[in-house]
Write an enzyme that holds these catalytic residues in place. Structure first.
Site, PDB file in Angstrom:
ATOM      1  N   LYS A 124      -0.111  -3.827  -6.685  1.00  0.00           N
ATOM      2  CA  LYS A 124      -0.077  -2.376  -6.474  1.00  0.00           C
ATOM      3  C   LYS A 124       1.251  -1.787  -6.944  1.00  0.00           C
ATOM      4  O   LYS A 124       2.279  -2.440  -6.918  1.00  0.00           O
ATOM      5  CB  LYS A 124      -0.307  -2.085  -4.988  1.00  0.00           C
ATOM      6  CG  LYS A 124      -1.684  -2.554  -4.505  1.00  0.00           C
ATOM      7  CD  LYS A 124      -1.851  -2.433  -3.004  1.00  0.00           C
ATOM      8  CE  LYS A 124      -1.011  -3.434  -2.258  1.00  0.00           C
ATOM      9  NZ  LYS A 124      -1.309  -3.484  -0.810  1.00  0.00           N
ATOM     10  N   THR A 158       2.616   7.272   5.113  1.00  0.00           N
ATOM     11  CA  THR A 158       2.143   6.130   4.328  1.00  0.00           C
ATOM     12  C   THR A 158       1.827   4.893   5.164  1.00  0.00           C
ATOM     13  O   THR A 158       1.662   3.798   4.619  1.00  0.00           O
ATOM     14  CB  THR A 158       3.205   5.748   3.279  1.00  0.00           C
ATOM     15  OG1 THR A 158       4.467   5.527   3.947  1.00  0.00           O
ATOM     16  CG2 THR A 158       3.369   6.859   2.250  1.00  0.00           C
ATOM     17  N   GLY A 190      -0.090   2.148   6.747  1.00  0.00           N
ATOM     18  CA  GLY A 190      -1.418   1.567   6.564  1.00  0.00           C
ATOM     19  C   GLY A 190      -2.002   1.705   5.184  1.00  0.00           C
ATOM     20  O   GLY A 190      -3.195   1.466   4.988  1.00  0.00           O
ATOM     21  N   THR A 191      -1.188   2.043   4.185  1.00  0.00           N
ATOM     22  CA  THR A 191      -1.737   2.212   2.833  1.00  0.00           C
ATOM     23  C   THR A 191      -2.334   0.913   2.291  1.00  0.00           C
ATOM     24  O   THR A 191      -3.403   0.918   1.688  1.00  0.00           O
ATOM     25  CB  THR A 191      -0.670   2.733   1.861  1.00  0.00           C
ATOM     26  OG1 THR A 191       0.507   1.929   1.966  1.00  0.00           O
ATOM     27  CG2 THR A 191      -0.307   4.177   2.171  1.00  0.00           C
ATOM     28  N   GLY A 192      -1.620  -0.203   2.483  1.00  0.00           N
ATOM     29  CA  GLY A 192      -2.123  -1.470   1.962  1.00  0.00           C
ATOM     30  C   GLY A 192      -3.410  -1.907   2.639  1.00  0.00           C
ATOM     31  O   GLY A 192      -4.352  -2.370   1.983  1.00  0.00           O
ATOM     32  N   CYS A 193      -3.462  -1.770   3.962  1.00  0.00           N
ATOM     33  CA  CYS A 193      -4.677  -2.116   4.707  1.00  0.00           C
ATOM     34  C   CYS A 193      -5.845  -1.259   4.240  1.00  0.00           C
ATOM     35  O   CYS A 193      -6.959  -1.745   4.005  1.00  0.00           O
ATOM     36  CB  CYS A 193      -4.462  -1.906   6.200  1.00  0.00           C
ATOM     37  SG  CYS A 193      -3.083  -2.815   6.916  1.00  0.00           S
TER      38      CYS A 193
END
Length: 267
Positions: A175, A207, A209-212
């Site tokens: 990412k 931002t 929790g963006t990856g989850c």
């Protein structure tokens, strides 16, 4: 009508912005039924993590067995796994029940900077989970750790992705949120080639929790029958919309708006 079932194996975020809570919201928003295996309970909010309680291995395995024996799981993801023993237990359950496709989000550090994965678990991820993974979704700092090399450019990201592929994963998306610049470019790499997915950068500190959310959106797509490329493209659009419409909650890195209108994803 039969609704696809997606599974998340991850930690609980008491603030609701990341982990199990973010995954289940994402699944619901994108039209799949979510089930969960809780690996750890965290006491956290938008500012930081105050405490972590890892779940007993037997309870983790029992959760996974109960779900796999009752639901037709169409796709699944792993998130916070905390330690090597949990990685081993989760990998064993995935193998035992022949679950897939598996998306591995190698969660290492919370948005606040608090560590969520013990150092001894990194090798376990490479050795046990990556060979089971249809996709691994590291951000740039995670890719640096997993590949053992600094990342300063798209070429570095490509090299890191290929190192992770060598661990047995079928595809890697590195990412681009940590890279700076506009647009954000996510790099999807597999044995067939390299694809770039770009989106306008949303300037916000909301931002958490963006990856989850991104990995859960990919799982929702795969569970619904999308190809990997289409699942990643839709997840990128969904994440951008969820960031753009973030509700501004909390005093730190706030949560996203998981229940965005479909029209917002097309903006």
């Amino acid at each position: 009508m039969t609704i696809p079932v997606a599974l998340t194996i991850a930690g609980s975020d008491s603030g609701g912005g990341a982990g199990i809570q973010a995954d289940l919201k994402t699944f619901a928003a994108l039209g799949v039924y979510g089930v969960s295996v809780v690996t750890a309970v965290t006491a956290q909010n938008t500012i930081g993590v105050r405490a972590v309680q890892e779940i007993e291995l037997g309870v983790i395995s029992a959760q996974l067995d109960a779900l796999a024996e009752d639901f037709a799981i169409a796709a699944l993801k792993t998130g916070m796994l905390a330690n090597a023993a949990i990685v081993e237990a989760v990998a064993g359950g995935i193998e035992r029940h022949r679950l897939g496709p598996v998306v591995v989000d190698p969660v290492m550090v919370a948005k606040s900077g608090d560590r969520l994965l013990r150092p001894d678990a990194i090798d376990a991820l490479r050795r046990r989970l990556f060979p089971l993974a249809a996709l691994v979704t590291p951000n740039i700092p995670e890719a640096e750790v997993l590949a053992g090399r600094p990342i300063r450019s798209l070429a570095d990201r490509l090299a890191a992705a290929r190192t992770i592929l060598a661990s047995g994963a079928r595809a890697v998306v590195v990412k681009g949120g940590h890279a700076g610049g506009d647009p954000v470019i996510d790099l999807l790499v597999d044995r067939d080639g390299v694809r770039e997915f770009s989106a306008a950068r949303v300037e916000t500190d909301q931002t958490h929790g963006t990856g989850c959310t991104f990995s859960a959106a990919i799982v929702a797509g795969l569970a619904s029958g999308l190809s990997l490329d289409d699942a990643v493209a839709r997840a990128r659009a969904y994440l951008t919309a969820a960031l753009s419409d973030a509700p501004g909650l909390g005093h730190g890195h706030g949560p996203l708006q998981h229940f965005v209108a479909p029209a917002a994803m097309a903006r």
